[in-house]
Each structure stands twice: as C-alpha cells, then as structure tokens.
Design an enzyme around this catalytic site. Structure first.
Site, PDB file in Angstrom:
ATOM      1  N   TYR A   1      51.902  39.321  45.807  1.00 29.30           N
ATOM      2  CA  TYR A   1      51.924  41.019  45.957  1.00 29.30           C
ATOM      3  C   TYR A   1      50.631  41.678  45.937  1.00 29.30           C
ATOM      4  O   TYR A   1      49.564  41.322  45.532  1.00 29.30           O
ATOM      5  CB  TYR A   1      52.760  41.623  44.928  1.00 29.30           C
ATOM      6  CG  TYR A   1      52.600  41.263  43.487  1.00 29.30           C
ATOM      7  CD1 TYR A   1      51.480  41.076  42.760  1.00 29.30           C
ATOM      8  CD2 TYR A   1      53.633  41.611  42.470  1.00 29.30           C
ATOM      9  CE1 TYR A   1      51.008  41.128  41.534  1.00 29.30           C
ATOM     10  CE2 TYR A   1      53.447  41.601  41.001  1.00 29.30           C
ATOM     11  CZ  TYR A   1      52.073  41.299  40.622  1.00 29.30           C
ATOM     12  OH  TYR A   1      51.977  41.258  39.037  1.00 29.30           O
ATOM     13  N   GLU A   2      50.933  42.938  46.427  1.00 27.85           N
ATOM     14  CA  GLU A   2      49.846  43.982  46.599  1.00 27.85           C
ATOM     15  C   GLU A   2      48.742  43.345  47.674  1.00 27.85           C
ATOM     16  O   GLU A   2      47.400  43.482  47.590  1.00 27.85           O
ATOM     17  CB  GLU A   2      48.946  44.284  45.323  1.00 27.85           C
ATOM     18  CG  GLU A   2      49.866  44.843  44.244  1.00 27.85           C
ATOM     19  CD  GLU A   2      50.433  46.029  44.663  1.00 27.85           C
ATOM     20  OE1 GLU A   2      50.057  46.686  45.639  1.00 27.85           O
ATOM     21  OE2 GLU A   2      51.585  46.410  44.213  1.00 27.85           O
ATOM     22  N   GLY A   3      49.472  42.613  48.583  1.00 29.28           N
ATOM     23  CA  GLY A   3      48.607  41.851  49.591  1.00 29.28           C
ATOM     24  C   GLY A   3      48.248  40.377  49.405  1.00 29.28           C
ATOM     25  O   GLY A   3      47.605  40.248  48.221  1.00 29.28           O
TER      26      GLY A   3
END
Length: 557
Positions: free
Chosen positions: A413-415
């Site tokens: 998550y968050e890239g």
C-alpha cells in the site's frame, strides 16, 4: 546518538533552536509511556476482534474509541501538525521517532493517525480559507479524522483510469459519484466525523491523470455550528477481510451524489494528493521500523528465556540466544532496525532543513528508498522473529505471527515497491543524470574519510566495506544511466532501490561508529553499537555488490 552521528544536535539544527535534543528526549519518552499504557494493550485485541460492519456502520474493537479520544486529548495529533495549519509543528526528526513508537505499539491504530496527518499536510498546502476553517482545524485538533480516497475497482496503480465523477452545483459545491476501494479507516466509530479526500474527474476533463481534481467529502455535513449534521451520501458498502492489520477498517465506499468541496484548482488533484501520498510514504518507513523493532524485542526476550539443547562453548542451561545462529538472527534484526530508524530520523532532518539548507532534493530522493527498502526488509525481519521462536512462532498465541501478517501489506500500500523504484530511477536518477545519487555517494565518502582517521579495527573494516559498496553503487548507477528510460532500467529498478537502501543503512552505521569512537571511553552500549555496525557491514552491506551485478544485467528476457 543520532545527534552525535549526524555531527551535532540535529533537532536544534533543523528547527533553528526552537527544539533541542533534550526536548526530543522528553517528547519521545512521553509518547513511549502513552503508547505502552494505552495503545500496546489493544494490539492483540484489535487483531483478534477486528473491525465489523453492522447496519452500514463500522465498529472498531473494544477500547479503540477510548484510546483515540485519549490520543487526541493528549495533543499528539496537534503536536505533529505543522504550525501553518495550527499545530505545534514538531520537527521531522522527532516525528520519525513518534511514528515508530505509535506503529510499534499498535500499527492498526496508528494508521488512523497517519492518514489524518497526511490529509492535514494536503489541506494546509492547497485548501481555501473556508475549508481550512471548517475541516482543517478539526483535523488538527484530532476531533475529526481523515482518509485518502484514490483506488477504484478498475483504477489501482493507474490513477488516470479513475472514473468517480464530480459534477458542479449552482451553490459552488460538487456532487461526487463513484466507488472507492481499499480505503484505510474509511469508516469507524472512534470520532464523530470523517473527512474524505477524494480524487474525481470533472465534466469535460481531459483523459488521464491531468483530468483529476481533489475534493473534501465529509461523512456528515457540518451544521450551522460546524459540528456533524446531516449524513452525507457516502455509504460503506463493505469492509475487507485481510491477512493482517485487522484492527484497521479497510472499506469500500459508495458515493451517490455526495456533497464535496474542491481543494485547489480544477485539474490539480494529483499534485494535491501527492502531498498526502508523500507524507504517507515516509510514514510507511516509520511503520516498518516500529513493527520490526517490536518483532525484534519480542524475539530477543523469548530467546533470552528459552532453554533448549546444549549451546556450543557455553555453560549448561544457557538460553537459545547463545546459539550461534540464533545470535546471528538477533544481530541481523537489531542491525537492520537501527539502520531503518537512523535513516528515518535523517530523512526527517533533511525535510526540516529543506527550505534553509537546500536539502529538499536529497529528502525527496530518500522518500521512495525509505518506503521501499524498509518495508521489504520489515517482512523479512518479522519472518526472522518467527524463526527465532521456532515452532512456537507459528502459533498465534505467542503473538509474533501478527507482526509478520501486519507487515506484509507495507510493501504494497501507498505505492508498491515497484512504484517507489520507478519513481526513484525515472524521476530522481535518470532524469537528472544521477546528480543526486552522486551527491549521496560523496557524502558517504566523507564518512569513510572520517572512519579512516580513527584508530580502531571496526572503523577500518567499516570504511573498507563502505568504500567498496560505493564503488558498486556507482557501477549500478552508471548502468542505469546507460539504459535510459527503457525496459532494461525499469526491469531492475527494485534491485537498484534495495541497493541504495542497503548502502544508506551501512552509512548510518558508519556515522554511529564515528560517534561512538569520539567518546574517550566506551560503555556497554557503545560496545554493542560497534558490534551491530560490524555485523551489518559483514552480513548486509555485501548485498550491494550482488544487487549491482543484477542491475548491470538489465531486464532478462
């Protein structure tokens, strides 16, 4: 230690004397006491009970609401918010330590704070006075919480594919319609209102990311007094049943002509959201450090108590911590945690000094490195914690398996790590001809020079290892620059990111060695720091050479 390692009281340097190392010690100690007494006892509760959806409302595990109220009332949300937003403006070097503490005590709970903190930065950068007064002030006080709404069923990594629509209304508001998935803390019952920051497409907007705008969409529309009033047209369609972070509700949200307000300019949504994403990505590095350290502490405590089998060259009854391979695992964990922690503090210091010392480019350079390298290593590190426990580590009752399950989402998550590495090589290495990477290598070389001036075997070995690692890193960088913007470069972008993260970790240990040896005499803690640095140099820094060879090979068809 960090202040000495970086050459001075870095807290005072980064804040122009507004805060000092003594202030940092007091603040971090207070956070540790709060986390140990309020948040840590709920970690297992959150994992076992999880979030639940009943009649359209998400309910959090027992104790979470009370813990959040205590967290907000103690001023921890306000403390970390920038002064420009009405917060106390704690420097980044201190916030790095706090982020580790919150996540080490209860990562699922800390995600609520992390998303609110990111939204505070985004609104502070672009919101109108009206939005600041209505929403930002309540986020900074901790009264309300915030979320980030990007992902959709057909638009994950490809944000340009977002279909959620924003339609202008005569009164200046916008009608938001669409579905968002994987929304962390998208619904809950620990605060009276939730402020969603939503990426949506406006009518006649160009295709792709340039057609996106950013909107504030509250769960409850503010009433005349500014408090939560009528329910907005945002509903929680479902919550995800996940591998880990069970206490953090991950929601599917449906927007059905919900009332929203534009943040910034039409078409400026991605730029505005990147402020929040950058904050969250740095926060992921702190989360990785916190979970890793919690896993290490639990493994070390177990190994010091567990007795099993005879231990080579040790008295009868020695704990398993004295077995050579268990000692290797523990030193491996401890040395990596130190590297993560030090790099996080260093990144915070770079951002503190960005406007005055011109460190902004290096700070931005390190964001994807810290996020990608630390989160990948955290998965390996929490797995090692299970290994130290042996068969008991695979049993949920010991609690160590939770750290591994919670950590597994962090490289995603968050890239994802690949998104971080693509950003690193595409925007921050190839685009500027490797100038920022070379600046990093030159700074590490200064540490090598300082180490060579010390009359100590560990310092000499650390200098040699760092010097060889720099040479390999330069070789890898030259290979990337030769590839240019091609599949060969992007096929090895993750190995290159991990190379730089590993090298940066070795640099942090090198700085620590210089600080330790600056003391006239070394105590037990100093001796342990030297052992940790020597171990990292022998067991982890050699990965730089392997990864450099991988990078030089390019994409393998």
């Amino acid at each position: 230690m960090f202040g000495e390692a970086f050459g001075l009281d870095l807290v005072a340097r980064g804040t122009g004397g507004a805060f000092s190392a003594e202030d940092a010690t007091e603040i971090v100690a207070g956070a540790g006491e709060f986390a140990a007494s309020v948040l840590a006892p709920l970690e297992t509760v959150g994992d076992r009970e999880g979030a639940r959806l009943e009649d359209g409302q998400v309910h959090l595990p027992a104790g979470f609401a009370e813990a959040y109220q205590a967290f907000a009332e103690a001023g921890w949300v306000t403390a970390e918010a920038p002064e420009s937003a009405g917060g106390d403006g704690l420097p980044g070097s201190i916030r790095a330590g706090l982020g580790e503490i919150w996540n080490g005590s209860n990562a699922a709970f800390a995600l609520c704070w992390l998303l609110s903190a990111g939204q505070i930065h985004a609104l502070d950068a672009a919101a109108s006075d009206e939005i600041r007064e209505t929403y930002l002030t309540r986020l900074v006080s901790g009264e309300w919480t915030g979320t980030m709404n990007l992902t959709e069923p057909e638009a994950g990594t490809d944000l340009g594919a977002i279909r959620t629509m924003a339609t202008p209304r005569p009164d200046g508001s916008w009608g938001i319609s669409g579905q968002k998935i994987f929304i962390t803390w998208g619904d809950h019952d620990v605060a009276p209102n939730i402020v969603h920051l939503v990426l949506a497409r406006t009518p006649d907007a160009p295709a792709g990311a340039k057609g996106l705008s950013l909107f504030v969409v509250p769960k409850f529309l503010p009433d005349a007094a500014g408090g939560p009033g009528e329910r907005n047209a945002v509903t929680t369609a479902s919550i995800e049943h996940k591998l880990g972070i069970h206490g953090s509700p991950t929601c599917v949200l449906a927007y059905e002509d919900a009332t929203g307000h534009l943040v910034g300019e039409v078409g400026g949504g991605l730029a505005g959201m990147f402020v929040m994403m950058n904050s969250a990505r740095a926060g992921m590095g702190f989360q990785a450090t916190g979970i890793s350290d919690r896993a290490y502490q639990q493994a070390a405590a177990y190994a010091d108590e567990r007795r099993q089998g005879g231990v080579l060259d040790r008295p009868a009854g020695a704990p398993i911590a004295e077995h050579p391979d268990v000692r290797r695992l523990l030193l491996s964990m401890q040395s990596r945690v130190f590297a993560m922690r030090a790099l996080g503090v260093y990144l915070g210091d770079l951002f503190d000094r960005a406007e005055t010392d011109g460190t902004g480019a290096l700070a931005e350079f390190f964001v994807p490195i810290l996020k990608g390298w630390a989160t990948e290593d955290a998965v390996a590190l929490t797995s090692d914690a299970i290994q130290v426990h042996g068969g008991m580590g695979f049993i949920e009752e010991t609690g160590v398996a939770q750290h591994y399950r919670d950590a597994r989402i962090m490289p995603i998550y968050e890239g994802t790590t690949a998104i971080q590495s693509n950003d690193l090589i595409g925007r921050k290495v190839i685009r500027n001809g490797g100038a920022t990477a070379e600046e990093l290598f030159a700074q590490i070389e200064q540490t090598v020079t300082a180490l060579r001036g010390l009359d100590d075997a560990v310092a000499a070995r650390t200098a040699d290892r760092l010097e060889r690692a720099i040479a390999s890193a330069r070789t890898a960088t030259a290979a990337l620059l030769g590839f240019g913007q091609t599949r060969d470069a992007y096929g090895v972008s993750v190995p290159y990111l991990m190379l730089l993260g590993t090298l940066a970790g070795g640099w942090m240990h090198g700085l620590a060695v210089t600080a330790v040896l600056a003391h006239d005499t070394q105590d037990a803690a100093d001796a342990a720091r030297l052992v940790s640095a020597d171990f990292y140099g022998a067991h982890h820094l050699p990965r730089v050479h392997m990864l450099a060879e991988t990078v030089a090979a390019g994409e393998i068809a």
